[in-house]
Design an enzyme around this catalytic site. Structure first.
Site, PDB file in Angstrom:
ATOM      1  N   GLU A 224      42.505  23.246  25.758  1.00  0.00           N
ATOM      2  CA  GLU A 224      42.543  24.201  24.640  1.00  0.00           C
ATOM      3  C   GLU A 224      41.604  25.371  24.933  1.00  0.00           C
ATOM      4  OE1 GLU A 224      44.943  23.865  22.570  1.00  0.00           O
ATOM      5  OE2 GLU A 224      45.418  21.805  23.165  1.00  0.00           O
TER       6      GLU A 224
ATOM      7  N   HIS B  57      43.503  27.942  26.810  1.00  0.00           N
ATOM      8  CA  HIS B  57      44.324  28.782  25.920  1.00  0.00           C
ATOM      9  C   HIS B  57      43.446  29.831  25.235  1.00  0.00           C
ATOM     10  CE1 HIS B  57      48.216  26.822  25.947  1.00  0.00           C
ATOM     11  NE2 HIS B  57      47.737  25.654  25.596  1.00  0.00           N
TER      12      HIS B  57
HETATM   13 ZN    ZN Z   1      48.644  23.728  25.616  1.00  0.00          ZN
END
Ligand code: ZN
Length: 499
Positions: A265, A268
């Site tokens: 994450e 991202h």
């Molecule tokens: Zn992902």
């Protein structure tokens, strides 16, 4: 600046305010809202989503987009504004074909379906979710028929998450990968396996949160432009490049899973934090190509995070925070984080068998939308493919077809992007090493931020401005192929497992 452009920018601001409210409600429903408060929050979510839809399809916006699309106006626009006008005009033409009543019904059905999926997963009972899944499939097909009349539904869905990508290309590269992977996995599984029981902890959850913060900082996540929360399924939600939020799920018996979710994450989030400020407040600020987005989270998680050298500068600090790791050597830790096994849960899978989990989902989505396999037959199809690719059968649907939330929200066509991301990563790794030299060396020297800078420079800063195939062409100068990823797997696992 022309009058039309000034009015358009004001209008964009208003749309952004609505988007923020919608995202906040969404964030809250996943991270905080108690069970009894869920319905009220979902009503508000539905109301604001409909209002936003009205704004996004209004006559006023249509007029502004028409004016700005005229050649003499359009030629004056900055690259970000021309992208914005072009894509908003296209989306508006699509959205306008969706009747408002249908849109509201879809948002309501999605909320109910998400709730039903949670209950069904908890009870490991597919029948609780089946009618909702049927409805999501039917409404998704109907929506595609409105937005893209005459086009095949599954192609529309793929294009929605990875513009320019079609099933013929995906079939080609997934087959290439499947052919290479099945024998490699058999070879790995025949080799001696590490002892995973040593890693079961217990690991204090607050200490795991400190490990998360340490890892996020290490890879380049800015805590000034992001926060962390908790949810059942980890996710990233960006409000702007100054406010990118991620969640994680902590369990006492599995600290490694939370570490890799944090890195994933975090990848991202770093992407969104690194988008050029020029894109701020426009559709370009949030990369809308999921394969490209996943390529970045998976680059951090797998290419960097599952490399032994990544841990050299941080592993001693982690041993201090999580005492159960004190008598586990870095070498043993490295073996464990690259432990290949046939397992049920996609999000816990190693990077090699993960590919097969996605190919299975891709094939089931094609079975749903192309072959019209009925919902009642899907659990059996799921289990049959698990047996074929991974040689195991789930003992219940919670560890089978109910494990992922995507379909509950109507996100069909999304799964292939995860694997496209990994396939892009094989290519990005080659390009990065050609320019910066060995990734092993950079990581061992604690220079991971120079890799983050390279990714920002070459990929992140552009947000949505370049299509996936343009990103691949400009960064890699090559045709899309699964070969670099297969080469990376073969080289790495021959060494890890002494094949
Ligand atoms: Zn992902």
């Amino acid at each position: 600046m022309s009058e039309a452009l000034t009015s358009f920018q004001e209008y964009l601001k208003k749309m952004n305010y609505y988007r923020r409210v919608i995202s906040l409600l969404d964030w809250d429903m996943y991270t905080q809202t108690p069970r009894k408060g869920y319905e009220g929050m979902a009503d508000a979510f539905s109301y604001f989503s409909t209002e936003y839809f009205t704004l996004a399809t209004s006559r006023e916006l249509e007029d502004l987009l028409d004016k700005l699309s005229r050649q003499e106006e359009f030629d004056q626009l900055s690259p970000v504004m021309s992208y914005t006008v072009r894509t908003m005009k296209r989306d508006m033409e699509r959205d306008k074909r969706i009747p408002k009543d249908f849109f509201t019904a879809l948002v309501d059905a999605q909320s109910a379906s998400r709730q039903a999926w949670q209950d069904a997963k908890q009870a490991a009972d597919f029948s609780l979710f089946a009618p909702h899944l049927e409805k999501m499939i039917e409404m998704t097909a109907k929506k595609c028929a409105y937005t893209d009349p005459g086009r095949e539904v599954y192609e529309v869905l793929l294009d929605q998450y990875e513009e320019g990508m079609d099933s013929a290309t995906i079939d080609r590269i997934f087959e290439e990968l499947k052919e290479g992977l099945l024998p490699l996995v058999s070879q790995i599984l025949a080799a001696p396996q590490p002892d995973s029981d040593r890693f079961r902890g217990p690991h204090n959850c607050n200490a795991q949160k400190e490990v998360q913060d340490l890892l996020l900082r290490y890879i380049g996540f800015s805590h000034d432009a992001g926060v962390t929360g908790e949810s059942e399924h980890p996710f990233t939600m960006g409000f702007s490049n100054g406010d990118v939020r991620i969640t994680n799920h902590f369990r006492e018996d599995d600290a490694i899973s939370a570490m890799f979710s944090a890195i994933h994450e975090g990848g991202h989030a770093i992407f969104e934090q690194n988008v050029s400020p020029d894109c701020q407040g426009t559709p370009a600020e949030d990369c809308c190509y999921m394969g490209i987005h996943e390529s970045q989270s998976r680059f951090y998680e797998n290419i960097l995070g599952r490399n032994k050298n990544f841990w050299i500068p941080v592993y001693p600090k982690i041993q201090k925070l999580l005492p159960a790791f004190q008598d586990i050597t870095l070498e043993d830790f490295y073996q464990e984080i690259n432990h290949v096994q046939n397992s049920f849960i996609r999000t816990d899978a190693d990077e090699v068998t993960y590919c097969l989990h996605i190919i299975l989902r891709y094939e089931i989505e094609k079975a749903i939308f192309r072959d019209h396999v009925p919902v009642s037959g899907l659990p059996a199809l799921w289990n049959q493919k698990m047996q074929e690719y991974l040689h195991i059968t789930p003992s219940n649907d919670a560890e089978g077809i109910l494990q992922d939330m995507h379909w509950s929200a109507g996100d069909f066509g999304y799964f292939p992007s995860y694997l496209l991301g990994s396939i892009y990563d094989g290519m990005f790794l080659n390009a990065l090493e050609e320019e910066l030299g060995s990734v092993d060396k950079l990581l061992a020297n604690g220079e991971i931020l120079s890799i983050t800078r390279w990714l920002k420079e070459n990929i992140h800063q552009y947000g949505s401005l370049r299509l996936p195939k343009e990103v691949i062409a400009s960064v890699c100068h090559k045709e899309l192929s699964a070969k670099p990823l297969l080469d990376y797997f073969r080289k790495k696992y021959t060494e890890v497992y002494h094949l």
